[in-house]
Structure formats: C-alpha cells, structure tokens
Design an enzyme around this catalytic site. Structure first.
Site, PDB file in Angstrom:
ATOM      1  N   LYS A  90       0.839  -1.205   0.000  1.00  0.00           N
ATOM      2  CA  LYS A  90       0.000   0.000   0.000  1.00  0.00           C
ATOM      3  C   LYS A  90       0.869   1.249   0.000  1.00  0.00           C
ATOM      4  O   LYS A  90       1.852   1.335   0.752  1.00  0.00           O
ATOM      5  CB  LYS A  90      -0.911  -0.018   1.233  1.00  0.00           C
ATOM      6  CG  LYS A  90      -1.921   1.126   1.292  1.00  0.00           C
ATOM      7  CD  LYS A  90      -2.795   1.018   2.552  1.00  0.00           C
ATOM      8  CE  LYS A  90      -3.820   2.142   2.628  1.00  0.00           C
ATOM      9  NZ  LYS A  90      -4.634   2.052   3.876  1.00  0.00           N
ATOM     10  N   SER A 140      -9.387   2.395   3.035  1.00  0.00           N
ATOM     11  CA  SER A 140      -8.448   3.111   2.208  1.00  0.00           C
ATOM     12  C   SER A 140      -7.483   2.208   1.458  1.00  0.00           C
ATOM     13  O   SER A 140      -6.840   2.661   0.517  1.00  0.00           O
ATOM     14  CB  SER A 140      -7.647   4.049   3.099  1.00  0.00           C
ATOM     15  OG  SER A 140      -6.895   3.306   4.051  1.00  0.00           O
ATOM     16  N   SER A 147     -10.015   0.155   7.214  1.00  0.00           N
ATOM     17  CA  SER A 147      -9.397   0.196   5.887  1.00  0.00           C
ATOM     18  C   SER A 147      -8.828  -1.122   5.384  1.00  0.00           C
ATOM     19  O   SER A 147      -8.347  -1.186   4.252  1.00  0.00           O
ATOM     20  CB  SER A 147      -8.296   1.258   5.858  1.00  0.00           C
ATOM     21  OG  SER A 147      -8.848   2.545   5.849  1.00  0.00           O
TER      22      SER A 147
END
Lengths: 419, 419
Positions: free
Chosen positions: A69, A138, A162
């Site tokens: 990420k 996210s 997330s």
C-alpha cells in the site's frame, strides 16, 4: 484469485518457479490494471529480474509477488501516500514491514493505491467484481489487486476499517492482526494508537501463511480449524445500519458455523464497548490533527476539501476530551478481555452492506473501528454474496494477541460457507 | 542558565523582547559552542529574523529559542540522526513536536547533537560543566546547550535513559513526560514501545512551563509544590552500582524533602518491577532490529561497530522472548499502578554517579530504563554536587499520566535542595 500458500508450495515442490509465477501475475496485471487501477507505481521489469535470483524457494515467501500500500515507505518506489504533496517523495529507507517482506523472499512489484493519506476521499481504484462499484478504502489497491488475481498478497493498513471493509467489498480475505504484530514504522501516521498493518490474500490460510512468513511466528495454520469454538454473534447498537444483505450473511455464517460444531450464541455488546466505539473518532482525530500539523500548516491547499475540513474540526478536540476517550478505550479493553474468557471469537458485520454503487464514497467503517481501537485480531471472511451478486463479508474478531485462534475460527467459517 | 518561564514572562511584561533574548542566546552560542559542540545544525540568522515577527509575545513560548535533538525531523534543517547515512537528509515535514513548538511561538534555532541513532556511541558534544567529562547521551546536545546557557529550552528523547542521564551529568532539569504525552512521530524510531520525547530546561518550573506551552495542558505549575507528599526512596537491585556520590545525593534529597514536610520512606522495588527492568533490553532490541532493518541490510558499513554488533545480536531475539518481555512489562505496570496508590512519587538515582571522565562512554541507563518501560513521568532534579564538584542528579518518578503531581514533587525537591 492466486493462493499465496499454494503457489509457494508449488514453487518449493518444483512444479513452478518464482519467474513463472511473476509472469502469471504480470499477465494478469496487463489484462486487468487498465480497468482496475490498483497500482500507484509498478515495476514489473525489476520484479521479473528479482524473481530469477537463486535461493528464493528456500525463503518463506518463495519469490511471490507482493503489493505494498502506497502509505508505506519504499526505497525502490515513489511513496506518495495518495497525496499530491508527496508526488515526488522517494523515501530513503523501506518501512520495516517492507524489509520483512524482502527478508521472507517476497518480491515487491509495486505500490497499491491508497486513498489520500488513507482517509475517506475516494481513489481511482475500481472494484474488480464490478467496476461501477467502490472497492472501498483506504487500502483500495491492495484489496482490488488480490481480488482481480493480479497478486497473491498485498499489504494494507487500517485505522478505522481500511482493511476489513475493502476486503469485504472486493470479496477477498482481509486480516488485521493484533495491534503492532506488524510494525507500523514507515507508515504515514494518521493515528498512532490506531494505525495497524494488515494483509490481503485469497483465503484465510493464505493470510495466515503470509503473516507467519513475515514475522517468523507460528501462525501458518494451513487447514487447521477451531474445534467447537464458542462464537458470539454481535450486531452492536448500529445493527439498524446494516443492510438486509449483511444481516442475511451474518445469519448464514452463524448457522454454517453451528453446522460445523461451533457453539453460536447472540451477545449484546456491553455498554463499555459501545462507549469505546464512540471514543474511536476522538482518539483518531486528536492524533490526526497532530500527525498532519505540517501538511495542514504548509500545504492545506493540496489537501482534499474533505480531509482539510476534517482536520480543521479535529483541531478543536481538547486534551481533556482525548484523555477521556483514552480512558474509555482502556475500560473497553478490560471488559473485552473479560468477555473473551467465555468466547473464542466474535462474529459480526464486516460492513453495512456490499460495496456501494458508484465512487462518491468508500463506504463506512462503523463495524470496524471498535475492533481497531481494541487492537484485537480481525478477519474478513469472503464467500457469501448479496442479492445483487456482489460479495458480502462477515467479520471474525479474536482476542488480543490470540491471532492463531482467530485464524482457526476464520478457517472454520470459510470452510463452512464455501463448502 | 536561561529560565524559559522567566524570560517569557519578561517578554510579556515588555521588559525584554524575543529579539533581545535571541541575541542573548546567539552571544552565548558564539561564546560556548566552539568548545561544547552542542549543535549539529544552527541557523541564527533565520532565528533572528523569526524573532522579529509581530505577535510572538501573545503565544505561550513568546518567541523563545528552542533546540531540537537531531533525531527529530525538521523541514528547515538537515536531520542526520547522528549518522553518516543521513548526512544529507532533509525531511519534507517537521515532526509534530516541532510543529507544536512553532505553534506555541518557539523559534527553532538549530538541531542539537544526538549520538548515532540515539544509541550509545559517544558524540562530539562536551560537558559544559567540565569539558573533559561526557555530557551523557543520547540527548547530549540538548542537555549541554541548556547547561551552557545557550538555550532556555531543548527537546530530547529517551529510550533507555537519554533524557534523565545527560540532564544529571550536565546539571539541568530533564523531564521525561508520561509515554506519548508528546507525540514521537517524526522521531527516528529505535523502539516504538519505549521511545519518549522529553524536555531540557533550567529548572523544574521551566520544564513544566514548556510542556504546558507545547500541549495546552494544565501543567504550568510555577512555584506550586506538592504538600506533604508520600515519597518512596527506591534504590533497586542495582544499588551497588551507584557511587558514593549518588548514594549521598539520594540521602541528602530524602532528608531535604522530609524537612519540607514530605513523608519519606524506603521501599524495596517489588520483584515484578525488577523483572520488568530486565525485560527492557529485550523489548528495545527486538524492536531495534526491525526499526533498523533497512540500514542494517543496505548500509551496515556506515553504522558504528558498536551499533552494528548490537543489532546483529538483536536479530537473534525470538518473537517468543519478545512476547514474554512484553507480558513481564505489563505485569510490572499493574504492580507499579498498585504501588502508586500509597505513594505520590518515587525518589531514586538519576545515574550511577556524576558524569564519567573522558569520552569513551556516555554512561549507563541502568537507573532509567525501567521507568522508560513503565511509561511514567520522570524528572532529573539538579542542584546537588559530587565530591569532585560535578553535578549529581536525583530522579523523581511519578504515576503514569499524573505529570502534574510528579512536577509538583520535583518542584518541592528542587526547592528543598537548593534553598
């Protein structure tokens, strides 16, 4: 989807090679990425070269491709945290979890899309199950890359919901380990008491395999399942916000577990834990106001209006309110610890429903944030579907530090709903 | 030494100006820095310009000059963490504690010297009390700059004993607040469960003034002193390592407190806390091995042999040993919490003795590391001296989260030993 555990086993057995797996991933990326937009940065040439190094098969991850990420620092890739402020930022060092990935023989193929600073502004990533729907946030790119079969493993983070939410929306396994089981260093901090590193993989056993590979801990449970676990079904005071699909999925999961020998019972969330749930945003936002002080002061015009307004409000939270919220969280942890004496796992919603249509929102973390604050392990178990055919996840929450137990219950649930 | 609290009051009363105070600091720096080497980076021109801005006197720190340990990120200065690996590193953002300093109206004049990554390799800083002696570590420059009267305030960090020890050796107030009272973001992490931001100032009231200014918390206690506090004198199982000077200072401090009305009694440290003391290095080093994974893998030849060897050994600590150490620490916190029901403050050694002569070592953290691990507030109270005329500190340790109480006891002790 690509099974990390099976692929590593195949490499070790000589049935395939890291290079062949990498080429398979590259082909999937070539086929899907144009529509899905899971990657913020990608270097397949570097990854293909790395996959030819000798000795990878002796390492736990055996040369498997991994996505990181883009909220985590990487020395080989621009790390933009989803923000134009950092669009040219190239960290000097890898985040430790990236170093742990390399140490384990994982090959970082690229950075997966994060929403802006892992907050709520939607990203450009699309849900590979249906492009018209949000992948959630996210950790949008990590969930989407695994769901699309582009990667067997991706690392994400959760401060509210997330990891679990995008995993539920994309129909993959999302695993938020016990707080700090994976170090958060080199993650762009949102809230230091909440930020947690998590993993995305095809199935529960793949996530267990991955966390064992990264940490050297005895967590690679394979097909091991919890035996007759005591499972508390918790709907919380926010149950009315869960859709018919989510209620149906929770019911299906509960009955499937029962059929596999679990002792399943309903449990009202104790009031102290409802209060802890309400304390989450106070803690998150007080800390975010400090975490983003520099960006707020020096680059406010480069923040999304959503985040800028959120941080502006966050600055009004007093130290007293924050201290009270922290005390409330501490009481919640004590009550939850007591609760887990009689319970092996909690079964609850992963999200209010399947992925919302459109891209105006990444969905809600209302069924995740308490478990993030409590620091206990949580998994999204995939396999059930909504009336519209989109995935609906259910969430298994375990006792703090008892990740192996949580994984074993999740394994049982996964087998129960997919068999 | 420069009193931060008095200087801010003088500025607000119109008796002096931020500019005049900055010029005074600049003159002291010009006079002392050549011998002391407290600064890793310095920009007095920028600081003098900043001190002429309107409105500083309305802010809590009123334009006072502040030094920031070079283990903390600053956008205006190279941030080298005391390591050649980072000699050209210019962070994109300020650490939040630096932003909090600016928000409070403090002016960052420069970066104070840290030992390499805040570990044990001695720095080039000299003890302003006697240049032939170590200033201690790792916050060497922060302690020395305040001791030499070059700055009224400096920010440091402590993972073992890096605030209390140099404060003791240099004869200044060192204040390690409750864990996470000041955010550690933007600090080069050594150990995330231990790293703590601390402050250096002339007197206890100055440290209290500064932490209140930074946080907006009600901690600016001025001359307020604890009334008849219950003070436990704790010598620990390591008492034999404390020099005659340190034992004498502790005894003097205890009797002086008594004369001021404190109820002082000896206390054997409970076994659970001796065990927690021994758990500190396990936690510190397991986390350090992860924190410095990148530097260890990619730049080992640029680490000091001391740190490289330490990290090599640290890599052998197993997750099981780490988990056990964490559980031991948790038990220790419970026992200490119980202990503080009957005690308002602990009085103990700040260091085994006054600053060692020479620069081969920065001294020992053996009387600090437990309190760092417990996360409770600790202060070095200055004012006593060794037979050789060098400062000897004594340490006040308070209950977790009760910083105001710890400061009030330290104030009482300071008044008791300096009156």
């Amino acid at each position: 989807m690509l099974s990390a555990r099976d692929l590593a086993a195949s490499i070790r057995a000589g049935r395939t090679t890291p290079r062949a797996v990498m080429e398979e991933a590259a082909a999937a990326i070539a086929a899907c990425e144009g529509e899905v937009n899971a990657f913020a940065a990608l270097d397949l040439d570097m990854a293909l070269r790395a996959s030819m190094l000798k000795g990878l098969d002796a390492l736990p991850l055996a040369g498997l491709p991994v996505g990181i990420k883009d909220i985590l620092d990487t020395r080989d890739f621009i790390t933009a945290y989803g923000s134009p402020i950092y669009e040219e930022h190239r960290p000097i060092t890898d985040a430790p979890v990236v170093g742990m990935t390399r140490r384990a023989g994982g090959i970082v193929v690229g950075k997966t899309v994060t929403t802006e600073f892992a907050f709520l502004e939607p990203s450009a990533t699309r849900n590979p199950r249906r492009l018209s729907h949000t992948p959630g946030g996210s950790s949008a790119g990590s969930a989407a890359a695994v769901a699309a079969g582009m990667l067997p493993l991706a690392i994400g983070t959760q401060t509210g919901g997330s990891v679990i939410r995008p995993a539920a929306f994309c129909g993959v396994t999302g695993y938020k380990p016990t707080f700090r089981l994976l170090p958060t260093l080199g993650m762009k901090t949102f809230s230091w008491h909440l930020d947690t590193i998590g993993l995305f993989a095809a199935r529960v056993r793949d996530a267990a395999f991955a966390v064992a590979a990264l940490t050297g801990r005895d967590l690679d449970i394979g097909d091991e399942m919890a035996e007759a676990p005591r499972v508390a079904v918790v709907r919380t005071a926010r149950a009315d916000n869960a859709s018919t699909d989510s209620h149906a999925a929770l019911e299906t999961a509960a009955r499937a577990l029962e059929a596999k020998g679990a002792r399943v019972f309903d449990l009202d969330l104790p009031e102290a834990l409802e209060e802890a749930d309400a304390a989450h945003p106070v803690i998150q936002d007080f800390e975010a106001a400090l975490s983003f002080m520099d960006e707020y002061v020096f680059a406010r015009d480069q923040l999304s209006p959503l985040l800028a307004a959120h941080l502006e409000a966050a600055r009004t939270i007093t130290p007293e309110a924050y201290d009270n919220a922290r005390r409330t969280a501490k009481r919640g942890r004590h009550v939850l610890g007591d609760l887990f004496r009689d319970v092996d796992a909690i079964l609850t919603f992963s999200a209010p429903g399947p992925a919302p249509e459109g891209h105006a929102t990444t969905g809600s973390a209302m069924f995740n944030r308490l478990w993030t604050l409590m620091g206990c392990p949580a998994l999204n178990v995939a396999g059930l579907t909504a009336a519209n055919g989109m995935p609906v996840g259910v969430q298994v929450v375990g006792r703090f530090g008892r990740d192996r137990q949580a994984l074993a219950v999740a394994n049982l649930l996964e087998a129960a709903i997919t068999s």
